[in-house]
Design a protein around this motif. Structure first.
Motif, mmCIF file in Angstrom:
data_model
loop_
_atom_site.group_PDB
_atom_site.id
_atom_site.type_symbol
_atom_site.label_atom_id
_atom_site.label_comp_id
_atom_site.label_asym_id
_atom_site.label_seq_id
_atom_site.Cartn_x
_atom_site.Cartn_y
_atom_site.Cartn_z
ATOM 1 N N GLY A 1 30.724 58.788 40.725
ATOM 2 C CA GLY A 1 30.534 60.002 41.531
ATOM 3 C C GLY A 1 31.131 59.782 42.903
ATOM 4 N N ASP A 2 30.292 59.923 43.926
ATOM 5 C CA ASP A 2 30.773 59.704 45.304
ATOM 6 C C ASP A 2 30.643 58.242 45.743
ATOM 7 O OD1 ASP A 2 29.434 62.905 46.393
ATOM 8 O OD2 ASP A 2 31.426 62.330 45.658
ATOM 9 N N SER A 3 29.849 57.496 44.984
ATOM 10 C CA SER A 3 29.632 56.097 45.387
ATOM 11 C C SER A 3 30.428 55.167 44.480
ATOM 12 C CB SER A 3 28.141 55.772 45.296
ATOM 13 O OG SER A 3 27.710 55.926 43.964
ATOM 14 N N GLU A 4 30.209 53.896 44.685
ATOM 15 C CA GLU A 4 30.900 52.894 43.856
ATOM 16 C C GLU A 4 29.870 51.982 43.201
ATOM 17 O OE1 GLU A 4 35.209 52.376 46.063
ATOM 18 O OE2 GLU A 4 33.500 51.230 46.787
ATOM 19 N N LYS A 5 30.186 51.616 41.969
ATOM 20 C CA LYS A 5 29.257 50.765 41.226
ATOM 21 C C LYS A 5 29.896 49.398 41.036
ATOM 22 C CE LYS A 5 27.449 52.780 37.587
ATOM 23 N NZ LYS A 5 27.219 53.243 36.201
ATOM 24 N N GLU A 6 29.072 48.362 41.139
ATOM 25 C CA GLU A 6 29.590 47.006 40.910
ATOM 26 C C GLU A 6 29.558 46.714 39.407
ATOM 27 O OE1 GLU A 6 26.446 45.438 43.507
ATOM 28 O OE2 GLU A 6 28.016 44.317 44.529
ATOM 29 N N ILE A 7 30.675 46.294 38.886
ATOM 30 C CA ILE A 7 30.711 45.983 37.457
ATOM 31 C C ILE A 7 31.388 44.628 37.230
ATOM 32 C CG2 ILE A 7 30.758 48.385 36.704
ATOM 33 C CD1 ILE A 7 33.742 47.934 36.060
ATOM 34 N N VAL A 8 31.146 44.110 36.040
ATOM 35 C CA VAL A 8 31.807 42.876 35.622
ATOM 36 C C VAL A 8 32.719 43.235 34.444
ATOM 37 C CG1 VAL A 8 31.492 40.588 34.631
ATOM 38 C CG2 VAL A 8 29.886 41.435 36.335
ATOM 39 N N VAL A 9 33.967 42.874 34.561
ATOM 40 C CA VAL A 9 34.920 43.126 33.472
ATOM 41 C C VAL A 9 35.156 41.801 32.756
ATOM 42 C CG1 VAL A 9 37.216 43.954 32.876
ATOM 43 C CG2 VAL A 9 36.034 44.894 34.869
ATOM 44 N N LYS A 10 34.828 41.783 31.471
ATOM 45 C CA LYS A 10 34.998 40.545 30.705
ATOM 46 C C LYS A 10 36.146 40.761 29.725
ATOM 47 C CE LYS A 10 31.292 38.350 29.008
ATOM 48 N NZ LYS A 10 30.253 37.949 28.021
ATOM 49 N N ILE A 11 37.095 39.841 29.729
ATOM 50 C CA ILE A 11 38.280 39.984 28.876
ATOM 51 C C ILE A 11 38.370 38.788 27.935
ATOM 52 C CG2 ILE A 11 40.776 40.313 28.818
ATOM 53 C CD1 ILE A 11 40.601 41.186 31.768
ATOM 54 N N LEU A 12 38.475 39.094 26.663
ATOM 55 C CA LEU A 12 38.660 38.050 25.648
ATOM 56 C C LEU A 12 40.013 38.267 24.989
ATOM 57 C CD1 LEU A 12 37.746 35.814 23.621
ATOM 58 C CD2 LEU A 12 36.722 37.638 22.264
ATOM 59 N N SER A 13 40.857 37.248 25.018
ATOM 60 C CA SER A 13 42.138 37.360 24.314
ATOM 61 C C SER A 13 42.277 36.170 23.380
ATOM 62 C CB SER A 13 43.308 37.399 25.299
ATOM 63 O OG SER A 13 43.533 36.141 25.862
ATOM 64 N N ILE A 14 42.720 36.450 22.159
ATOM 65 C CA ILE A 14 42.892 35.415 21.141
ATOM 66 C C ILE A 14 44.327 35.470 20.635
ATOM 67 C CG2 ILE A 14 42.046 34.484 18.954
ATOM 68 C CD1 ILE A 14 39.497 36.123 19.352
#
Lengths: 166, 159
Positions: free
Chosen positions: A144-157
């Motif tokens: 929305g108008d604010s920002e959320k803290e997130i964790v992006v986890k990436i798995l590559s094989i």
């Protein structure tokens, strides 16, 4: 009794030894240099970096709309095509979870590639038949108008066993 | 006397024994070498690691995202160092849940904050042994504050 015959016999024997040693050296050298270099882990790390660079700009997550998800491979300049037809050599999974617990999903996952590789990873983590890279990073997502803290986890094989392992 | 002299074969036996012993030694050494090459794949593991990496992209993204967050900047501006330290520890805990990059190396991220020349926060999540390399260092300057993130790894290098 002369010894000329004995010297000739020993000469033949000398050549036998010579060829034995030469053969062993050739075998050892070919065994060592015949093994390919395994670059799959580097390749998996590069893929993770490429995806992270694609998803996050200046510490903020880009908008993950339908258009972006449908053309994800093209948008992130990824190409999973290899010389091996039919078999998927790569797998990529991206999860978006809350910070810092990582228990709740914020956005739906992005999954592409050969799903069997992930199942294989869960069964035999240290198998030489593939290499993987699992990393995560912190980012801010618009909420929305604010920002959320997130964790992006990436798995590559990466599989590509024929080219990297013997 | 000439016949008895010529009938002696000790010199020939001496030659043969030398070759016999030499053969045994040669065969033994070759066998060990061939077995070592055939049976020990780890000795000749040709997995490539990028040894010369100076920066880590994901760490840089995490830290820049963390400092983009107005909440964290406000905490820093209010000089609430204990609360800022808590937030940094949370960040470090998620930056790499599977640090290091390979199973053969262990390490962790560390953090320092200086206000001018005075150290305000120091977070060491890895006990460094002597003569360790500081890897993937990132420095940020926010007005009078200097922040430094870096990695420390066992085995000599972070990969």
């Amino acid at each position: 009794m002369n010894k000329i015959g004995a010297d000739k016999v020993i000469s033949v024997y000398w050549f036998i030894i010579l060829f034995l040693v030469a053969g062993a050296v050739v075998y050892i050298v070919s065994e060592f240099y015949g093994k390919p270099y395994d670059v799959r882990e580097v390749e998996a790390n590069i893929m993770v970096n490429q995806v992270a660079d694609c998803l996050s700009e200046n510490g903020k997550l880009i908008e993950l709309n339908e258009e972006f998800r449908n053309d994800f491979m093209k948008n992130c300049r990824l190409n999973f095509k290899t010389e091996f037809e039919g078999e998927g050599e790569y797998y990529l999974e991206i999860n978006f979870t809350d910070f810092p617990d990582g228990k709740n999903k914020v956005f739906s996952d992005i999954i592409t590639g050969n799903l069997n590789l992930k199942e294989g990873l869960l069964i035999t983590k240290d198998s030489g038949s593939f290499r993987y890279s699992l990393k995560s990073f912190y980012s801010l997502a618009k909420d929305g108008d604010s920002e959320k803290e997130i964790v992006v986890k990436i798995l590559s094989i990466v599989r590509k066993t024929e080219k990297n392992a013997k | 006397m000439q016949n008895s002299f010529l009938n002696t074969k000790k010199a020939q036996v001496g030659d043969t024994m030398t070759w016999l012993v030499a053969t045994l030694i040669i065969v033994f050494v070759i066998t060990i070498s061939v077995l070592a090459v055939s049976i020990s794949p780890k000795l000749f593991d040709k997995q490539i690691y990028l040894d010369d990496k100076k920066k880590d992209l994901l760490a840089a993204k995490s830290i820049s995202g963390f400092l983009e967050n107005k909440k964290n900047v406000d905490i820093l501006n209010k000089r609430d160092y204990s609360k800022f330290e808590v937030e940094v520890k949370k960040l470090i805990s998620v930056m790499y849940p599977y640090f290091p990059f390979t199973k053969d190396f262990s390490g962790a991220w560390n953090f320092e904050l200086y206000e001018g020349e005075e150290q305000r926060i120091r977070i060491l999540t890895y006990s460094p042994p002597i003569n360790i390399n500081l890897e993937f260092e990132s420095k940020f300057v926010l007005e009078n504050d200097k922040l430094r993130f870096w990695a420390e790894c066992s085995g000599g290098r972070c990969k």
